[in-house]
Design a protein around this motif. Structure first.
Motif, short mmCIF file in Angstrom:
data_model
loop_
_atom_site.label_atom_id
_atom_site.label_comp_id
_atom_site.label_asym_id
_atom_site.label_seq_id
_atom_site.Cartn_x
_atom_site.Cartn_y
_atom_site.Cartn_z
N GLY A 9 36.79 -10.69 94.77
CA GLY A 9 37.65 -11.83 95.07
C GLY A 9 38.44 -12.31 93.88
N MET A 10 39.34 -13.24 94.16
CA MET A 10 40.14 -13.91 93.15
C MET A 10 39.96 -15.41 93.34
SD MET A 10 42.24 -13.17 90.60
CE MET A 10 43.16 -11.66 90.91
N HIS A 11 39.60 -16.12 92.28
CA HIS A 11 39.41 -17.56 92.32
C HIS A 11 40.62 -18.23 91.66
CE1 HIS A 11 35.17 -16.78 93.32
NE2 HIS A 11 35.20 -15.88 92.35
N SER A 70 32.37 -19.51 92.62
CA SER A 70 33.59 -20.31 92.65
C SER A 70 33.32 -21.76 92.27
CB SER A 70 34.22 -20.24 94.04
OG SER A 70 35.44 -20.95 94.09
N ARG A 71 32.19 -22.30 92.73
CA ARG A 71 31.86 -23.68 92.39
C ARG A 71 31.55 -23.84 90.90
NH1 ARG A 71 29.22 -23.16 97.35
NH2 ARG A 71 27.19 -22.84 96.39
N GLU A 72 30.89 -22.84 90.32
CA GLU A 72 30.64 -22.89 88.87
C GLU A 72 31.96 -22.86 88.11
OE1 GLU A 72 27.84 -23.37 87.22
OE2 GLU A 72 26.72 -23.56 89.10
N ALA A 73 32.88 -22.01 88.55
CA ALA A 73 34.19 -21.95 87.89
C ALA A 73 34.96 -23.25 88.08
CB ALA A 73 34.99 -20.77 88.45
N ALA A 74 34.81 -23.89 89.24
CA ALA A 74 35.49 -25.17 89.49
C ALA A 74 34.97 -26.24 88.54
CB ALA A 74 35.30 -25.59 90.93
N ALA A 75 33.67 -26.19 88.23
CA ALA A 75 33.10 -27.16 87.28
C ALA A 75 33.73 -26.98 85.90
CB ALA A 75 31.59 -26.99 87.21
N ILE A 76 33.97 -25.72 85.52
CA ILE A 76 34.65 -25.46 84.25
C ILE A 76 36.10 -25.96 84.31
CG2 ILE A 76 35.36 -23.66 82.63
CD1 ILE A 76 33.02 -21.97 83.64
N ARG A 78 37.29 -28.46 85.92
CA ARG A 78 37.35 -29.93 85.77
C ARG A 78 37.24 -30.35 84.31
NH1 ARG A 78 34.82 -29.67 90.97
NH2 ARG A 78 32.71 -29.54 90.12
N MET A 79 36.58 -29.54 83.49
CA MET A 79 36.50 -29.83 82.05
C MET A 79 37.88 -29.75 81.40
SD MET A 79 33.05 -27.63 81.29
CE MET A 79 33.25 -27.79 79.51
N HIS A 80 38.80 -29.04 82.03
CA HIS A 80 40.15 -28.87 81.49
C HIS A 80 41.18 -29.63 82.34
CE1 HIS A 80 38.88 -25.73 78.63
NE2 HIS A 80 38.04 -25.37 79.59
N GLY A 81 40.72 -30.60 83.12
CA GLY A 81 41.62 -31.39 83.94
C GLY A 81 42.14 -30.66 85.14
N GLY A 82 41.45 -29.57 85.56
CA GLY A 82 41.93 -28.75 86.66
C GLY A 82 41.18 -28.96 87.95
N ARG A 83 41.59 -28.21 88.97
CA ARG A 83 40.98 -28.30 90.30
C ARG A 83 41.09 -26.94 90.98
NH1 ARG A 83 45.26 -28.11 93.66
NH2 ARG A 83 47.28 -28.85 92.89
N PRO A 84 40.24 -26.66 91.97
CA PRO A 84 40.36 -25.40 92.72
C PRO A 84 41.64 -25.38 93.54
CG PRO A 84 38.21 -26.43 93.04
CD PRO A 84 39.07 -27.45 92.38
N SER A 85 42.16 -24.19 93.81
CA SER A 85 43.37 -24.04 94.61
C SER A 85 43.31 -22.79 95.47
CB SER A 85 44.61 -23.99 93.70
OG SER A 85 45.80 -23.97 94.47
N GLY A 86 42.16 -22.59 96.12
CA GLY A 86 42.03 -21.46 97.03
C GLY A 86 41.63 -20.17 96.33
#
Length: 288
Positions: A9-11, A70-76, A78-86
């Motif tokens: 997959g691609m996150h 994907s959830r672990e990557a999303a936590a990272i 948020r540390m950079h002011g980001g959010r998941p996008s599919g």
């Protein structure tokens, strides 16, 4: 997915700027993603795409494993002011296509894959008969007590952090907006997307029911019209036996880290721009 040998997959994530994209991409590579790409997002910020080569089994366990990553990557993020996008899911046979992508920022990691999460699949709760008696709205004052006490930003719905849930609930409580549109976004798109439950589903349901019973939408609905006709394919579960529904949903929320399958890829209208941006990363030539 029929015929897939195994799943990769691609996150996708969106961060505020190029500096955040570079730092985030480097941290994702350190976490275990072998290839990370980033480029400007059409709507602002930077789109960061992490290739997850897996392989994951093409079954419930595999879906839950890749979602946990994907959830672990999303936590990272948020540390950079980001959010998941599919993101996307594909057969491992297409790996060469994704490895050949190019972008303004490319980070190649030294690890083959992120840590493989342990997933425990529990049986679904037993089916229960539910009465098809519609709830009728009655006038009253909407009390959303404790709404801001819930850490919505730490919870997730189908499209990432649930920080937007309080504002949507307040729109329902206010009763001056488009009830059906807000309700569809809140539950149809976010909290019960394709029938799945998320961390933010259970705490949002009782507050929705308060808006419903107090007729927050009186200005835009007929006085004696049920919110959804019984038997309709549109959210019938929100009409029938509300107390039972709340308990049913709560029983489906895992006690540990959420591990349910979320089939949001390719169906999220808010990710369409990300998909367009990702198309710019692919190398020229016919698609595989």
């Amino acid at each position: 997915m029929a015929g897939w040998r195994a799943m990769a997959g691609m996150h996708d994530f969106v961060v505020p700027d190029e500096a955040a994209a570079q730092a985030f991409a480097e941290q994702l590579a350190e976490y275990g993603f072998p290839c990370v790409f980033a480029r400007p997002h059409p709507d602002g910020g930077w789109l960061v795409m992490a290739l997850d080569e897996g392989p994951y089994p093409v079954d419930t366990v595999g879906h839950r494993q890749i979602e946990a990553v994907s959830r672990e990557a999303a936590a990272i993020a948020r540390m950079h002011g980001g959010r998941p996008s599919g993101g996307s899911r594909f057969d491992v046979g297409r790996m060469a296509e994704y490895r050949s992508w190019t972008a303004p920022i490319e980070v190649r990691g030294t690890k083959a894959r992120p840590p493989d999460p342990e997933v425990t699949v529990v049986p679904a709760p037993p089916l229960e008969p539910l009465a098809l008696t519609p709830d009728f709205a009655t006038p009253g004052i909407v009390e959303l007590a404790g709404l801001d006490d819930v850490p919505w930003g730490d919870l997730e719905h189908a499209h990432g952090p649930a920080a937007d849930v309080p504002d949507l609930l307040r729109e329902l409580a206010d009763g001056t907006g488009e009830w059906d549109e807000v309700l569809d976004e809140l539950f149809g798109d976010d909290l019960l997307h394709q029938g799945d439950c998320y961390e933010a589903t259970a705490p949002a349901l009782p507050r929705y029911l308060c808006c419903d019973r107090c007729r927050a939408g009186a200005a835009v609905r007929e006085a004696d019209r049920p919110i959804v006709q019984p038997g309709s394919v549109e959210r019938p579960m929100l009409v029938c036996a509300p107390a039972a529904i709340v308990e049913r949903v709560r029983s489906r929320i895992p006690t540990k880290e959420k591990d349910h399958v979320r089939h949001t890829f390719g169906h999220d209208r808010r990710a369409n721009r990300s998909h367009q941006c990702r198309a710019q990363v692919r190398p020229a030539g016919p698609a595989a």
